[in-house]
Design a protein around this motif. Structure first.
Motif, mmCIF file in Angstrom:
data_model
loop_
_atom_site.group_PDB
_atom_site.id
_atom_site.type_symbol
_atom_site.label_atom_id
_atom_site.label_comp_id
_atom_site.label_asym_id
_atom_site.label_seq_id
_atom_site.Cartn_x
_atom_site.Cartn_y
_atom_site.Cartn_z
ATOM 1 N N LYS A 173 0.818 -1.219 0.000
ATOM 2 C CA LYS A 173 0.000 0.000 0.000
ATOM 3 C C LYS A 173 0.846 1.261 0.000
ATOM 4 O O LYS A 173 0.395 2.312 0.422
ATOM 5 C CB LYS A 173 -0.930 -0.001 1.216
ATOM 6 C CG LYS A 173 -2.029 -1.028 1.117
ATOM 7 C CD LYS A 173 -2.881 -1.031 2.346
ATOM 8 C CE LYS A 173 -4.216 -0.388 2.060
ATOM 9 N NZ LYS A 173 -5.075 -0.395 3.256
ATOM 10 N N LYS A 174 2.079 1.142 -0.447
ATOM 11 C CA LYS A 174 2.984 2.316 -0.508
ATOM 12 C C LYS A 174 3.275 2.859 0.885
ATOM 13 O O LYS A 174 3.396 4.059 1.101
ATOM 14 C CB LYS A 174 2.391 3.440 -1.369
ATOM 15 C CG LYS A 174 1.950 2.988 -2.746
ATOM 16 C CD LYS A 174 3.096 3.101 -3.721
ATOM 17 C CE LYS A 174 2.621 2.788 -5.125
ATOM 18 N NZ LYS A 174 3.446 1.847 -5.835
ATOM 19 N N ILE A 175 3.315 1.958 1.845
ATOM 20 C CA ILE A 175 3.633 2.356 3.214
ATOM 21 C C ILE A 175 5.007 1.809 3.576
ATOM 22 O O ILE A 175 5.276 0.628 3.369
ATOM 23 C CB ILE A 175 2.551 1.846 4.186
ATOM 24 C CG1 ILE A 175 1.243 2.567 3.885
ATOM 25 C CG2 ILE A 175 2.969 2.064 5.637
ATOM 26 C CD1 ILE A 175 0.039 1.923 4.457
ATOM 27 N N THR A 176 5.838 2.700 4.078
ATOM 28 C CA THR A 176 7.210 2.331 4.442
ATOM 29 C C THR A 176 7.436 2.672 5.909
ATOM 30 O O THR A 176 7.007 3.734 6.370
ATOM 31 C CB THR A 176 8.223 3.159 3.610
ATOM 32 O OG1 THR A 176 7.917 2.996 2.235
ATOM 33 C CG2 THR A 176 9.646 2.711 3.859
ATOM 34 N N LEU A 177 8.085 1.769 6.628
ATOM 35 C CA LEU A 177 8.583 2.097 7.962
ATOM 36 C C LEU A 177 10.081 2.327 7.823
ATOM 37 O O LEU A 177 10.782 1.493 7.247
ATOM 38 C CB LEU A 177 8.321 0.949 8.945
ATOM 39 C CG LEU A 177 6.875 0.458 9.100
ATOM 40 C CD1 LEU A 177 6.780 -0.533 10.260
ATOM 41 C CD2 LEU A 177 5.906 1.597 9.298
ATOM 42 N N GLY A 217 9.621 5.989 11.616
ATOM 43 C CA GLY A 217 8.698 6.923 10.982
ATOM 44 C C GLY A 217 7.885 6.142 9.962
ATOM 45 O O GLY A 217 8.375 5.182 9.373
ATOM 46 N N ILE A 218 6.633 6.565 9.781
ATOM 47 C CA ILE A 218 5.773 5.921 8.777
ATOM 48 C C ILE A 218 5.704 6.850 7.567
ATOM 49 O O ILE A 218 5.382 8.039 7.705
ATOM 50 C CB ILE A 218 4.348 5.700 9.336
ATOM 51 C CG1 ILE A 218 4.390 4.875 10.620
ATOM 52 C CG2 ILE A 218 3.446 5.052 8.285
ATOM 53 C CD1 ILE A 218 3.074 4.856 11.395
ATOM 54 N N GLU A 219 5.993 6.304 6.378
ATOM 55 C CA GLU A 219 5.835 7.074 5.140
ATOM 56 C C GLU A 219 4.674 6.507 4.350
ATOM 57 O O GLU A 219 4.525 5.288 4.240
ATOM 58 C CB GLU A 219 7.097 6.955 4.278
ATOM 59 C CG GLU A 219 8.143 7.967 4.622
ATOM 60 C CD GLU A 219 9.301 7.959 3.620
ATOM 61 O OE1 GLU A 219 9.181 7.335 2.539
ATOM 62 O OE2 GLU A 219 10.326 8.575 3.951
ATOM 63 N N TYR A 220 3.874 7.423 3.801
ATOM 64 C CA TYR A 220 2.776 7.034 2.906
ATOM 65 C C TYR A 220 3.008 7.754 1.583
ATOM 66 O O TYR A 220 3.095 8.989 1.556
ATOM 67 C CB TYR A 220 1.439 7.443 3.528
ATOM 68 C CG TYR A 220 0.238 7.195 2.667
ATOM 69 C CD1 TYR A 220 -0.145 5.894 2.332
ATOM 70 C CD2 TYR A 220 -0.526 8.258 2.186
ATOM 71 C CE1 TYR A 220 -1.267 5.671 1.545
ATOM 72 C CE2 TYR A 220 -1.650 8.037 1.405
ATOM 73 C CZ TYR A 220 -2.011 6.740 1.081
ATOM 74 O OH TYR A 220 -3.124 6.531 0.291
#
Ligand SMILES: CC(C)(COP(=O)(O)OP(=O)(O)OC[C@H]1O[C@@H](n2cnc3c(N)ncnc32)[C@H](O)[C@@H]1OP(=O)(O)O)[C@@H](O)C(=O)NCCC(=O)NCCS
Length: 175
Positions: free
Chosen positions: A7-11, A65-68
């Motif tokens: 889902k295009k989510i990166t930690l 950090g969470i990236e969307y």
């Protein structure tokens, strides 16, 4: 290490360049009313800088950090249990209000739980949620957490007593 999901989510690790955005996201009562008082309002540059600095040195927590879609939108952390609690951790997280209800926290919690079991050797991950925080309870239930108990008046927040729900998920529950 970066953990990316479909889902295009990166930690990813937090950087000092995240300070200003963290200040913008956290200075919101709709966020802080559901967090520990170590996220006060105003949440200043000093708070953000100290928070990020701690993530670089502390052995007692793993923080990402969470990236969307390439944008920094929130934080997620595992506070490591100590001593006889060392096989367990407590998860905490927030997402900036403008990014709510897109499934970001649900995806990030699943990723962090997998990471905690696979790479940090925890067998139990707990979450302590104020009972009015229905959105977070939904996030946890979607990630496989189950209620362990309700702790009445466990929390004193904004001059009010709150009941707290304890959730947990176990490594053997996650296939
Ligand atoms: C809790 C929080 C992390 C959720 O983030 P999010 O990215 O919006 O979460 P998701 O989109 O993955 O899921 C939210 C779920 O709650 C539901 N929801 C949101 N607000 C709700 C409300 N007021 N009442 C009932 N359900 C609600 C959404 O519909 C969604 O459920 P669904 O997927 O079944 O439709 C975010 O609201 C937040 O940062 N809150 C402040 C800090 C906080 O509470 N941290 C957790 C402390 S334990």
């Amino acid at each position: 290490m970066n953990l990316v999901n479909v889902k295009k989510i990166t930690l990813r690790k937090l950087e000092f360049s995240d300070c200003q955005r963290m200040i913008d996201l956290v200075n919101n009562k709709n966020i802080t009313k559901n967090l520990l008082d170590r996220f006060p309002i105003p949440f200043t540059f000093k708070h953000a800088h100290r928070f990020i600095e701690n993530t670089k040195t502390s052995q007692s927590a793993t923080v990402f950090g969470i990236e969307y879609k390439g944008e920094y939108v929130g934080n997620i952390e595992l506070m490591h249990g100590q001593d006889v609690y060392r096989k367990g951790a407590i998860i905490g997280y927030f997402i900036g209000e403008e990014y709510w209800n897109k499934g970001i926290a649900s995806a990030a919690v699943k990723m962090m739980v997998d990471y905690g079991f696979k790479y940090l050797d925890f067998v139990k991950i707990s979450a302590l949620v104020f009972d009015k925080n229905i959105a977070s309870q939904k996030v946890l239930e979607k990630a496989g957490f189950k209620v362990e108990g309700i702790f009445r008046k466990a929390v004193f927040k904004n001059e009010e007593y709150l009941n707290e729900i304890h959730y947990a998920v176990f490594s053997e529950d996650i296939v």
